[in-house]
Design a protein around this motif. Structure first.
Motif, PDB file in Angstrom:
ATOM      1  N   VAL A 181       0.844  -1.186   0.000  1.00 13.17           N
ATOM      2  CA  VAL A 181       0.000   0.000   0.000  1.00 13.17           C
ATOM      3  C   VAL A 181       0.883   1.242   0.000  1.00 13.17           C
ATOM      4  O   VAL A 181       2.084   1.171   0.244  1.00 13.17           O
ATOM      5  CB  VAL A 181      -0.924   0.042   1.249  1.00 13.17           C
ATOM      6  CG1 VAL A 181      -1.914  -1.107   1.239  1.00 13.17           C
ATOM      7  CG2 VAL A 181      -0.099   0.044   2.535  1.00 13.17           C
ATOM      8  N   HIS A 182       0.270   2.392  -0.261  1.00 17.66           N
ATOM      9  CA  HIS A 182       0.934   3.682  -0.059  1.00 17.66           C
ATOM     10  C   HIS A 182       0.738   4.103   1.403  1.00 17.66           C
ATOM     11  O   HIS A 182      -0.386   4.087   1.909  1.00 17.66           O
ATOM     12  CB  HIS A 182       0.330   4.745  -0.980  1.00 17.66           C
ATOM     13  CG  HIS A 182       0.656   4.558  -2.417  1.00 17.66           C
ATOM     14  ND1 HIS A 182       1.890   4.868  -2.964  1.00 17.66           N
ATOM     15  CD2 HIS A 182      -0.104   4.091  -3.448  1.00 17.66           C
ATOM     16  CE1 HIS A 182       1.880   4.609  -4.257  1.00 17.66           C
ATOM     17  NE2 HIS A 182       0.690   4.138  -4.580  1.00 17.66           N
ATOM     18  N   HIS A 183       1.815   4.471   2.075  1.00 12.57           N
ATOM     19  CA  HIS A 183       1.740   4.903   3.473  1.00 12.57           C
ATOM     20  C   HIS A 183       2.945   5.789   3.729  1.00 12.57           C
ATOM     21  O   HIS A 183       3.996   5.600   3.124  1.00 12.57           O
ATOM     22  CB  HIS A 183       1.745   3.687   4.403  1.00 12.57           C
ATOM     23  CG  HIS A 183       1.383   3.987   5.824  1.00 12.57           C
ATOM     24  ND1 HIS A 183       2.287   4.509   6.729  1.00 12.57           N
ATOM     25  CD2 HIS A 183       0.224   3.819   6.516  1.00 12.57           C
ATOM     26  CE1 HIS A 183       1.696   4.660   7.900  1.00 12.57           C
ATOM     27  NE2 HIS A 183       0.444   4.249   7.804  1.00 12.57           N
TER      28      HIS A 183
ATOM     29  N   THR B 123      -4.799  -6.863   1.333  1.00 13.53           N
ATOM     30  CA  THR B 123      -5.579  -5.728   0.846  1.00 13.53           C
ATOM     31  C   THR B 123      -6.717  -6.246  -0.019  1.00 13.53           C
ATOM     32  O   THR B 123      -6.684  -7.374  -0.516  1.00 13.53           O
ATOM     33  CB  THR B 123      -4.728  -4.777  -0.016  1.00 13.53           C
ATOM     34  OG1 THR B 123      -4.309  -5.465  -1.204  1.00 13.53           O
ATOM     35  CG2 THR B 123      -3.501  -4.289   0.740  1.00 13.53           C
TER      36      THR B 123
ATOM     37  N   GLU C  88      -9.588  -4.599  -3.162  1.00  9.15           N
ATOM     38  CA  GLU C  88      -9.909  -3.479  -4.039  1.00  9.15           C
ATOM     39  C   GLU C  88     -11.384  -3.136  -3.904  1.00  9.15           C
ATOM     40  O   GLU C  88     -12.246  -4.015  -4.004  1.00  9.15           O
ATOM     41  CB  GLU C  88      -9.585  -3.826  -5.494  1.00  9.15           C
ATOM     42  CG  GLU C  88      -8.122  -4.162  -5.746  1.00  9.15           C
ATOM     43  CD  GLU C  88      -7.193  -3.000  -5.451  1.00  9.15           C
ATOM     44  OE1 GLU C  88      -7.570  -1.845  -5.764  1.00  9.15           O
ATOM     45  OE2 GLU C  88      -6.109  -3.236  -4.897  1.00  9.15           O
TER      46      GLU C  88
ATOM     47  N   GLY D  40     -12.346   1.595  -6.497  1.00 10.26           N
ATOM     48  CA  GLY D  40     -11.149   2.075  -7.162  1.00 10.26           C
ATOM     49  C   GLY D  40      -9.973   2.318  -6.241  1.00 10.26           C
ATOM     50  O   GLY D  40      -8.981   2.927  -6.658  1.00 10.26           O
ATOM     51  N   ARG D  41     -10.045   1.835  -4.998  1.00  7.81           N
ATOM     52  CA  ARG D  41      -8.974   2.053  -4.035  1.00  7.81           C
ATOM     53  C   ARG D  41      -8.498   0.718  -3.465  1.00  7.81           C
ATOM     54  O   ARG D  41      -9.242  -0.258  -3.432  1.00  7.81           O
ATOM     55  CB  ARG D  41      -9.447   2.959  -2.893  1.00  7.81           C
ATOM     56  CG  ARG D  41      -9.897   4.336  -3.336  1.00  7.81           C
ATOM     57  CD  ARG D  41     -10.365   5.167  -2.160  1.00  7.81           C
ATOM     58  NE  ARG D  41      -9.278   5.419  -1.211  1.00  7.81           N
ATOM     59  CZ  ARG D  41      -8.440   6.435  -1.313  1.00  7.81           C
ATOM     60  NH1 ARG D  41      -8.559   7.287  -2.317  1.00  7.81           N
ATOM     61  NH2 ARG D  41      -7.495   6.620  -0.420  1.00  7.81           N
ATOM     62  N   THR D  42      -7.261   0.715  -3.013  1.00  3.56           N
ATOM     63  CA  THR D  42      -6.707  -0.436  -2.317  1.00  3.56           C
ATOM     64  C   THR D  42      -6.899  -0.236  -0.822  1.00  3.56           C
ATOM     65  O   THR D  42      -6.408   0.741  -0.254  1.00  3.56           O
ATOM     66  CB  THR D  42      -5.205  -0.600  -2.637  1.00  3.56           C
ATOM     67  OG1 THR D  42      -5.052  -0.800  -4.050  1.00  3.56           O
ATOM     68  CG2 THR D  42      -4.625  -1.799  -1.894  1.00  3.56           C
ATOM     69  N   ILE D  43      -7.627  -1.159  -0.201  1.00  2.00           N
ATOM     70  CA  ILE D  43      -7.990  -1.021   1.209  1.00  2.00           C
ATOM     71  C   ILE D  43      -7.252  -2.073   2.022  1.00  2.00           C
ATOM     72  O   ILE D  43      -7.378  -3.273   1.754  1.00  2.00           O
ATOM     73  CB  ILE D  43      -9.510  -1.189   1.393  1.00  2.00           C
ATOM     74  CG1 ILE D  43     -10.260  -0.120   0.587  1.00  2.00           C
ATOM     75  CG2 ILE D  43      -9.883  -1.115   2.877  1.00  2.00           C
ATOM     76  CD1 ILE D  43     -11.753  -0.290   0.603  1.00  2.00           C
TER      77      ILE D  43
ATOM     78  N   TYR E 224      -5.609   0.043  11.301  1.00  2.00           N
ATOM     79  CA  TYR E 224      -6.765   0.044  10.402  1.00  2.00           C
ATOM     80  C   TYR E 224      -7.950  -0.665  11.060  1.00  2.00           C
ATOM     81  O   TYR E 224      -9.109  -0.275  10.867  1.00  2.00           O
ATOM     82  CB  TYR E 224      -6.414  -0.656   9.091  1.00  2.00           C
ATOM     83  CG  TYR E 224      -5.325   0.026   8.293  1.00  2.00           C
ATOM     84  CD1 TYR E 224      -5.562   1.215   7.616  1.00  2.00           C
ATOM     85  CD2 TYR E 224      -4.047  -0.534   8.206  1.00  2.00           C
ATOM     86  CE1 TYR E 224      -4.571   1.833   6.870  1.00  2.00           C
ATOM     87  CE2 TYR E 224      -3.046   0.074   7.469  1.00  2.00           C
ATOM     88  CZ  TYR E 224      -3.309   1.260   6.806  1.00  2.00           C
ATOM     89  OH  TYR E 224      -2.311   1.864   6.073  1.00  2.00           O
TER      90      TYR E 224
END
Length: 317
Positions: free
Chosen positions: A188-190, A218, A220, A223-226, A233
Motif C-alpha cells: 500500500v501507499h503509506h 488488501t 480493491e 477504485g482504491r486499495t484497502i 486500520y
C-alpha cells in the motif's frame, strides 16, 4: 539463496533504490486451507511494548526504554488468555529485547501451542540498517528465541513493514540465516512504509528460490486499495466494514487473511507518552478501549491458525 536480489554485494554496500523488475517475483497460487468449508486465516501478534512503536521513535530513544513502565508481559499474557478462550493458535513475532527480559513469557507462548517468530532485536527499521547490521540483528534474535522456545524459528516480520523496494537484499540475508518466510511487505501507499507494486499475495522474492514472502492483505473497492490486515486500520474501520473486507478477500482472491495486532492495543490504561505529534497520538491511542471486544468477535467470526500451519504447504522443507 544462490542468487542475490541486487547486482552488488549486500555485505559491503548500503543499498540504494533499485528499479523493480516484475520477473524478480514469483507469485504463488494455491488452494487455501479450509475447515468446515471456511478459509483458515493467519493470526499474528507483534510482541513489543507501547513505548517501542515507530510513532514514538522521535520521542522515546532506545537507550531510555528501560526507564518506562513495562506492560508487555501482562498484555501478552492477556492475549494468550483471549486466544485460549477462542481456541485459536497464532504466530507471535517477538522482539529479542522483550525475550531477553521475559524469557518465561516466550516459554509460555510456545508451551500453549503458538508459533514463536522473530520481529528483530530492538525494532530497528531494516531501511536504517546495513546488511551486516541486519544479519547480526536477525541472527541474535533467532538464537535467543530458539533457545527459549525450543522451536525452530523460521518466520520474520520487519519492524514497521520496513522491507521494500530499496532493500530487497534483506530476503537473501534472511534465507541465509535459516529463516523460511517473511511477512514484512505491506503493498500500500503509506507515509511510514509500503510497496504498492509488490504482489498482493504470497510470492517468492526470487523466482526459483524457496524463501517466501507473505505480504499483508488488501482488497480493491471503489477504485482504491484497502488494507485488511489489522493494526491501526482495524481500530479505525467500523467492525462491519473490516469483516466485509475479509469476506471480500476470501471471495475475490481465494486467499487467507493475515491479521496482526500488538499486545499494547488491548491496553487502554497504558501510560500516555508526552510530546507526540497529533498524528502520532491519533494512530496509537485511537479506539484502544474497543480493541479487545472487536478482537474476540473477529476470532469467532472466522477461522484462525498459526502462520506456519496456514501456509505450511508454501514453505521450503
Amino acid at each position: 539463496m544462490t542468487a542475490s536480489l541486487h547486482a552488488f554485494s549486500p555485505s559491503t554496500v548500503r543499498p540504494q533504490a533499485q528499479p523493480i523488475d516484475p520477473a524478480r517475483f514469483a507469485p504463488i497460487v494455491e488452494a487455501p486451507r479450509r475447515e468446515d468449508a471456511r478459509i483458515v486465516n493467519a493470526m499474528s501478534v507483534d510482541v513489543e511494548d507501547y513505548f517501542q512503536v515507530q510513532a514514538f521513535a522521535n520521542t522515546v530513544a532506545r537507550d531510555r526504554w528501560d526507564e518506562f513502565e513495562r506492560r508487555v508481559e501482562r498484555n501478552t499474557d492477556r492475549v494468550l488468555q483471549i486466544f485460549a478462550d477462542a481456541r485459536v493458535a497464532a504466530t507471535f513475532f517477538t522482539l529479542g529485547w522483550v525475550a531477553e527480559r521475559y524469557p518465561q513469557l516466550i516459554r509460555r507462548i510456545a508451551d500453549q501451542g503458538h508459533e514463536v517468530a522473530s520481529h528483530g532485536w530492538a525494532h530497528h527499521l531494516v531501511t536504517s540498517q546495513t546488511p551486516e547490521e541486519f544479519r547480526a540483528d536477525i541472527r541474535r534474535t533467532r538464537a535467543l528465541l530458539e533457545d527459549l522456545s525450543g522451536q525452530s524459528v523460521v518466520g520474520y516480520r520487519a519492524a514497521t513493514f520496513s522491507i521494500g523496494r530499496t532493500n530487497l537484499w534483506a530476503f537473501d540475508v534472511l534465507a541465509e540465516e535459516g529463516y523460511r518466510y517473511s511477512s514484512s511487505i505491506f503493498p500500500v501507499h503509506h507515509d511510514l512504509y509500503g510497496m504498492p507494486e509488490a504482489p498482493h499475495g504470497p510470492f517468492r522474492p526470487r523466482a526459483g528460490e524457496p524463501f517466501v514472502e507473505f505480504p499483508m492483505c488488501t482488497v480493491e473497492a471503489l477504485g482504491r486499495t484497502i488494507p485488511c490486515s489489522g493494526g491501526g486500520y482495524f481500530r479505525l474501520m467500523p467492525y462491519a466494514a473490516f469483516r466485509w473486507a475479509v469476506k471480500r478477500l476470501h471471495a475475490d482472491a481465494e486467499r487467507p487473511c493475515i491479521f496482526y495486532f500488538h499486545p499494547w492495543e488491548i491496553d487502554p490504561g497504558q501510560p500516555r507518552v508526552p510530546g507526540l505529534s497529533i498524528k502520532g497520538r491519533f494512530r496509537h491511542y485511537l479506539n484502544l478501549d474497543r480493541m479487545e471486544p472487536r478482537l474476540r468477535r473477529l476470532l469467532g467470526d472466522f477461522r484462525w491458525d498459526r502462520m506456519d500451519r496456514v501456509f505450511g504447504s508454501f514453505l521450503p522443507h
